[in-house]
Design an enzyme around this catalytic site. Sequence first.
Site, short mmCIF file in Angstrom:
data_model
loop_
_atom_site.label_atom_id
_atom_site.label_comp_id
_atom_site.label_asym_id
_atom_site.label_seq_id
_atom_site.Cartn_x
_atom_site.Cartn_y
_atom_site.Cartn_z
CB SER A 236 -0.86 -0.01 1.26
OG SER A 236 -1.43 1.26 1.48
CE1 TYR B 298 -3.77 -2.03 5.06
CE2 TYR B 298 -2.98 0.10 4.33
CZ TYR B 298 -3.50 -1.14 4.04
OH TYR B 298 -3.74 -1.50 2.73
P1 NAP Z 1 -11.18 -6.22 1.19
O1 NAP Z 1 -12.20 -5.94 0.17
O2 NAP Z 1 -11.44 -5.87 2.61
O3 NAP Z 1 -10.81 -7.78 1.09
C1 NAP Z 1 -9.89 -8.33 1.99
C2 NAP Z 1 -9.76 -9.81 1.72
O4 NAP Z 1 -8.87 -10.36 2.74
C3 NAP Z 1 -11.08 -10.54 1.82
O5 NAP Z 1 -11.19 -11.50 0.80
C4 NAP Z 1 -11.00 -11.22 3.18
O6 NAP Z 1 -11.69 -12.46 3.15
C5 NAP Z 1 -9.49 -11.49 3.32
N1 NAP Z 1 -9.14 -11.66 4.73
C6 NAP Z 1 -9.18 -10.73 5.71
N2 NAP Z 1 -8.88 -11.30 6.90
C7 NAP Z 1 -8.66 -12.63 6.64
C8 NAP Z 1 -8.34 -13.74 7.45
N3 NAP Z 1 -8.20 -13.64 8.79
N4 NAP Z 1 -8.18 -14.96 6.87
C9 NAP Z 1 -8.34 -15.09 5.54
N5 NAP Z 1 -8.64 -14.07 4.70
C10 NAP Z 1 -8.81 -12.86 5.27
O7 NAP Z 1 -9.78 -5.54 0.84
P2 NAP Z 1 -9.17 -4.99 -0.55
O8 NAP Z 1 -9.37 -3.54 -0.57
O9 NAP Z 1 -9.60 -5.84 -1.68
O10 NAP Z 1 -7.63 -5.21 -0.25
C11 NAP Z 1 -6.85 -6.23 -0.83
C12 NAP Z 1 -5.39 -5.93 -0.54
O11 NAP Z 1 -5.03 -4.68 -1.13
C13 NAP Z 1 -5.08 -5.79 0.95
O12 NAP Z 1 -3.83 -6.38 1.25
C14 NAP Z 1 -5.02 -4.29 1.16
O13 NAP Z 1 -4.20 -3.95 2.25
C15 NAP Z 1 -4.45 -3.83 -0.17
N6 NAP Z 1 -4.74 -2.44 -0.50
C16 NAP Z 1 -6.02 -2.02 -0.74
C17 NAP Z 1 -6.27 -0.70 -1.06
C18 NAP Z 1 -7.67 -0.18 -1.36
O14 NAP Z 1 -7.82 1.03 -1.57
N7 NAP Z 1 -8.67 -1.01 -1.38
C19 NAP Z 1 -5.22 0.23 -1.14
C20 NAP Z 1 -3.92 -0.23 -0.88
C21 NAP Z 1 -3.71 -1.55 -0.58
P3 NAP Z 1 -12.64 -13.01 4.32
O15 NAP Z 1 -13.17 -11.84 5.09
O16 NAP Z 1 -13.66 -13.77 3.55
O17 NAP Z 1 -11.75 -13.91 5.12
#
Ligand code: NAP
Length: 246
Positions: free
Chosen positions: A144, A157
């Site tokens: 990120s 984070y």
């Molecule tokens: P999201 O929609 O909240 O999805 C997060 C995913 O992680 C879900 O599939 C969730 O699945 C899984 N997860 C969370 N806790 C877990 C656990 N204990 N065991 C297994 N799986 C788990 O997040 P996103 O925005 O798509 O983010 C994806 C990645 O991109 C992350 O690493 C995030 O830090 C990074 N990122 C996102 C953004 C943004 O703007 N969205 C920006 C920078 C970086 P379950 O809840 O079904 O387990």
Amino acid sequence: MAGRLSGRLAVVTGASRGIGYQIAKGLAAEGAHVIAVARTVGGLEELDDEIKSAGGSTTLVPLDLTDMGGIDRLGGAIADRWGKLDVFVANAGLLGVLAPIGHIEAKTFEKTVTVNITATWRLIRSLDPLLRKSDAGRAIVMSSGAAHSAKAFWALYAATKAADEALVRSWANETMNSALRVNSVNPGATRTAMRAQAMPGEDPKTLPTAREVAARIVPLAFPDVTETGKLFDVRQNRFLDYRDPA
Ligand code: NAP
């Protein structure tokens, strides 16, 4: 399915929604068999339906990534059934909480560190030998911009994402002379549940969709990638070099 990843095997964590869901779909559309990992069975089944109706294939792994023994068993099961792994996308992550450092509850701190760092390390430990058996192993670890921006209230984070980048850089140096290529990715602000949690007042329609972002990440899994130990910036659509230490 025909495609750039035809006949290849991929693990995607956090595949039940958001960016991971779309990366899993994108890898399957390129012909990979996708091992989709997350806790939410409904999200995994929806992914399975979408991939199968497009002619692709998946193996669903409902797993809480705080279960370190479960991660080890996943590696063992892949070794027994396939004997190698071609693509690993460490995408699952938690925001934890946005708060002054002194206000972060120990429980929240520890859970976020466990999912964002410890599980990533444990997955690397479990999957590295299998990725080295591929003729074009590719690992992609989701970071990120927070890892570099040091914004107030984002310490938890940010620290976990900085740690993930450090893991990737060392891992890349350890595997430099193998066929394995490992890189971090900064997806940038993306229209997902995590972003809405971080920025509740923001209009999600102003952000790129997870599908648009995933379309730029999927090619990092292709066999022709040569970069390793770098940070891929989705907004800029290019790899960035880390500065050498002073
Ligand atoms: P999201 O929609 O909240 O999805 C997060 C995913 O992680 C879900 O599939 C969730 O699945 C899984 N997860 C969370 N806790 C877990 C656990 N204990 N065991 C297994 N799986 C788990 O997040 P996103 O925005 O798509 O983010 C994806 C990645 O991109 C992350 O690493 C995030 O830090 C990074 N990122 C996102 C953004 C943004 O703007 N969205 C920006 C920078 C970086 P379950 O809840 O079904 O387990």
